[in-house]
Design a protein around this motif. Structure first.
Motif, PDB file in Angstrom:
ATOM      1  N   GLU A  71       0.830  -1.212   0.000  1.00  0.00           N
ATOM      2  CA  GLU A  71       0.000   0.000   0.000  1.00  0.00           C
ATOM      3  C   GLU A  71       0.859   1.254   0.000  1.00  0.00           C
ATOM      4  N   GLN A  72       1.942   1.228   0.786  1.00  0.00           N
ATOM      5  CA  GLN A  72       2.853   2.376   0.835  1.00  0.00           C
ATOM      6  C   GLN A  72       3.525   2.573  -0.530  1.00  0.00           C
ATOM      7  N   LEU A  73       3.947   1.473  -1.157  1.00  0.00           N
ATOM      8  CA  LEU A  73       4.581   1.538  -2.467  1.00  0.00           C
ATOM      9  C   LEU A  73       3.612   2.141  -3.487  1.00  0.00           C
ATOM     10  N   VAL A  74       2.361   1.679  -3.474  1.00  0.00           N
ATOM     11  CA  VAL A  74       1.347   2.197  -4.401  1.00  0.00           C
ATOM     12  C   VAL A  74       1.142   3.689  -4.167  1.00  0.00           C
ATOM     13  N   TYR A  77       4.140   5.554  -5.534  1.00  0.00           N
ATOM     14  CA  TYR A  77       4.128   5.529  -6.999  1.00  0.00           C
ATOM     15  C   TYR A  77       3.142   6.573  -7.518  1.00  0.00           C
ATOM     16  N   MET A  78       1.957   6.620  -6.917  1.00  0.00           N
ATOM     17  CA  MET A  78       0.929   7.560  -7.361  1.00  0.00           C
ATOM     18  C   MET A  78       1.303   9.007  -7.058  1.00  0.00           C
ATOM     19  N   GLN A  85      13.797   4.636  -7.748  1.00  0.00           N
ATOM     20  CA  GLN A  85      13.873   4.876  -6.308  1.00  0.00           C
ATOM     21  C   GLN A  85      13.017   3.846  -5.554  1.00  0.00           C
ATOM     22  N   LEU A  86      11.843   3.538  -6.090  1.00  0.00           N
ATOM     23  CA  LEU A  86      10.963   2.542  -5.455  1.00  0.00           C
ATOM     24  C   LEU A  86      11.596   1.154  -5.497  1.00  0.00           C
ATOM     25  N   PRO A 107      -3.099   2.340 -12.743  1.00  0.00           N
ATOM     26  CA  PRO A 107      -2.619   2.486 -14.126  1.00  0.00           C
ATOM     27  C   PRO A 107      -1.176   2.967 -14.146  1.00  0.00           C
ATOM     28  N   HIS A 108      -0.457   2.581 -15.175  1.00  0.00           N
ATOM     29  CA  HIS A 108       0.925   3.063 -15.320  1.00  0.00           C
ATOM     30  C   HIS A 108       0.890   4.569 -15.505  1.00  0.00           C
ATOM     31  N   ARG A 109       1.909   5.215 -14.984  1.00  0.00           N
ATOM     32  CA  ARG A 109       1.999   6.656 -15.188  1.00  0.00           C
ATOM     33  C   ARG A 109       2.224   6.890 -16.672  1.00  0.00           C
TER      34      ARG A 109
END
Length: 162
Positions: A71-74, A77-78, A85-86, A107-109
């Protein structure tokens, strides 16, 4: 053994191969070997295999993330944290990152070039025609509409103006 002081362009193929094997066995990183031998990394791997050495490649081993870490990674990312870095922070592979994003329906950036595959709208066609007839260059039109030059050319050809 080749003389390491020798210019890499002056080495014979045999001397270059010997240098690559020697440096690899000494633990010199592949990037550094490539610079010293004036060859690309793929060639280094071929040379090593030809000499019976199976090179070790760096692989990022993905660890299993907890639901909280995912959840933190998501979230990060958003928020726009760079992918590299991630990957380093969570010690995961690119494949694992995108698996997690897919699992969470993220969705992908969009990349900077994402606009290049949009369909040309009737309004844009009209604008391209108008600007071109007013004397704007194809490059100016492309920049103004944030479109690839090739798209502007294609529209002008369709309109019979190019």
């Amino acid at each position: 053994m080749p003389d390491e002081g020798k210019n890499c362009y002056e080495m014979s193929k045999k001397e270059r191969d010997e240098l690559v094997v020697k440096l690899y066995k000494e633990g010199v990183p592949i990037d550094e070997i490539a610079k010293r031998a004036c060859i690309n990394k793929a060639t280094i791997y071929l040379i090593l295999r030809r000499h019976g050495i199976e090179p070790m490649r760096k692989r990022r081993r993905s660890k299993k993330l907890t639901p909280e870490e995912e959840e933190q990674l998501v979230r990060e990312y958003m928020e726009g944290v760079p992918v590299q870095q991630l990957l380093e922070k969570y010690n995961i592979s690119t494949t694992k990152l995108y698996e997690i994003l897919k699992k969470h329906n993220v969705p992908h950036r969009s990349s900077r070039r994402s606009h290049s595959h949009r369909r040309v709208t009737p309004d844009e066609i009209e604008e391209i025609e108008k600007l071109y007839k007013q004397g704007a260059t194809v490059y100016e039109i492309a920049k103004k509409l944030e479109r690839p030059v090739s798209t502007v050319y294609a529209v002008l050809r369709r309109l019979g103006l190019k």
